[in-house]
Motif scaffolding. Structure first.
Motif, short mmCIF file in Angstrom:
data_model
loop_
_atom_site.label_atom_id
_atom_site.label_comp_id
_atom_site.label_asym_id
_atom_site.label_seq_id
_atom_site.Cartn_x
_atom_site.Cartn_y
_atom_site.Cartn_z
N LEU A 216 47.47 22.67 75.83
CA LEU A 216 47.12 23.71 74.84
C LEU A 216 45.75 23.43 74.25
O LEU A 216 44.95 24.35 74.05
N ILE A 240 56.74 25.22 72.07
CA ILE A 240 55.62 25.32 71.12
C ILE A 240 56.18 25.43 69.70
O ILE A 240 55.72 24.76 68.77
N THR A 247 48.04 26.63 68.46
CA THR A 247 47.49 27.40 69.58
C THR A 247 46.20 28.11 69.18
O THR A 247 45.70 28.96 69.93
N LEU A 252 48.37 34.90 72.54
CA LEU A 252 49.71 34.67 73.11
C LEU A 252 50.43 36.00 73.25
O LEU A 252 50.53 36.76 72.29
#
Ligand code: UD1
Length: 355
Positions: A216, A240, A247, A252
């Motif tokens: 990540l 996650i 992130t 996403l």
């Protein structure tokens, strides 16, 4: 001829669809689709059926998630009565997921022939659950449908008799060829001009905290030079969240339906993945692919295609990416028999054997 197809996880659907459609043209073939329920979210399973032109499954075993042992055992327990009742001449299993092996084991014990579609692929890494599924399924299948020459060679080395092996080509590419015109026509709103498309779900990458954190981190870094689009697999999303990983500004997304995902792949500047199918699709589309694995069961995507293995080495990822950004991209060719007709070849063979 009574053909029962077993599907369970997302990639099985793109592989089964062309075979199902080819058999539907054979007047003497009766077919049934059994879904094990290994994947159950709408965006991991249900959404794909209408796009792929196949009916909803006749039976859903609804096994859901669990440890490998529980999932495999549950599929076996629930699948056995279906096979006994439906009495297929042959059961077709696809790829390398737990559903593939579980269904094959049931059939082997009931003396029902199994056809393995996508046979013979090997990563030679037995720490991968999929490698165990591939090896064992191939040992008990009666008909082994391989996508490429390396598959035949692996099977022969493992003592499979040549008469059982049929090199038919790549069924997943059949689905791609079929739906590419729709992907080309697909309007995707507010896409960045240039972007990297990411998929990540392999146990070796997402089930270890430090590894996932490193990956990540590398993606957040890439995002400063090139927009990163990341449809997140439920397994990865869960990790996650569980570990509270950062992130940053990464985009996403939820898992994406097939046609839209193909559209995203073909327009990507680079694809970064640990998926098997995506390595193949990017090779067909001629898009550079950096694979976050040390090995691949699809070596032809490296030798002939656009794939490069970068493992978990962030430095290699970053240097390969710099090359791509500088226009130095690996040119590939489409491997033999990746021509959109593998499903038809399988249907013809089945008709010869059981018709
Ligand atoms: C499975 C296959 C893998 C394949 C992948 C494609 C095995 C061993 N692995 O991995 O080879 O590349 O499918 O996606 O068969 N989950 C959901 N919703 C779903 C499905 C899964 O939330 O619809 C979550 C659950 O938390 C589950 C986890 O994802 O525990 C893992 O699912 P599982 O089917 O065990 O394996 P995949 O990682 O999807």
């Amino acid at each position: 001829m009574r053909v029962l197809h077993v599907i369970g996880a997302r990639p099985n659907l793109m592989k089964a669809a062309p075979v199902f459609r080819a058999l539907a043209k054979q007047p003497r073939a009766q077919q049934s689709l059994v879904h094990t329920g290994q994947h159950y979210d709408a965006n991991m399973s249900g959404a794909f059926f209408p796009q792929l032109g196949i009916p909803e499954p006749d039976v859903n075993l609804r096994v859901g998630s669990g440890s490998h042992a529980r999932q495999t055992a549950e599929i076996m327990t629930r699948f056995e009565p279906v096979v006994r009742q439906w009495k297929p001449d042959i059961v077709l299993v696809y790829g390398d997921v737990n559903s593939t092996l579980a269904a094959s084991l049931v059939c082997a014990k009931l003396l029902i022939p199994v056809g393995h579609v996508e046979a013979g692929l090997r990563s030679f890494d037995r720490a991968m659950p999929e490698e165990i599924n591939r090896l064992l399924t191939d040992q008990i299948a009666h008909l082994l449908f391989t996508p490429s020459e390396d598959g035949d060679a692996n099977l022969l080395r493992e003592g499979i008799v040549p008469a059982k092996i049929y090199r038919v080509g790549n069924v997943m590419i059949d689905s791609l060829v079929d739906l590419l015109p729709k992907a080309i026509a697909c309007k995707l709103d507010s896409l960045p001009e240039r972007y990297a498309l990411i998929t990540l779900h392999r146990a070796s990458n997402v089930d270890d905290l430090q590894t996932l954190k490193r990956i990540l981190g590398a993606l957040v870094e890439i995002n400063t030079q090139l927009s990163v689009l990341f449809p997140v697999h439920p397994r990865t999303r869960q990790r996650i969240a569980e570990w509270g990983l950062k992130t940053g500004e990464l985009c996403l997304l939820e898992p994406i339906p097939y046609i839209e995902f193909l559209a995203l792949q073909r327009r990507a500047m680079v694809i970064i993945t640990d998926s098997g199918g995506v390595q193949e699709e990017s090779t067909y589309l001629g898009v550079p692919c950096l694979t976050l694995r040390e090995n691949t069961e699809r070596p032809i995507t490296v030798s002939l295609g656009t794939n490069t293995l970068v493992g978990q080495d962030s430095k290699k990822l970053s240097s390969e990416l710099s090359n791509i950004l500088a226009g130095k991209v690996k040119k590939g060719v489409v491997p033999p028999l990746w021509d959109g007709h593998a499903g038809e070849r399988i249907a013809e063979i089945l008709c010869r054997c059981f018709g």
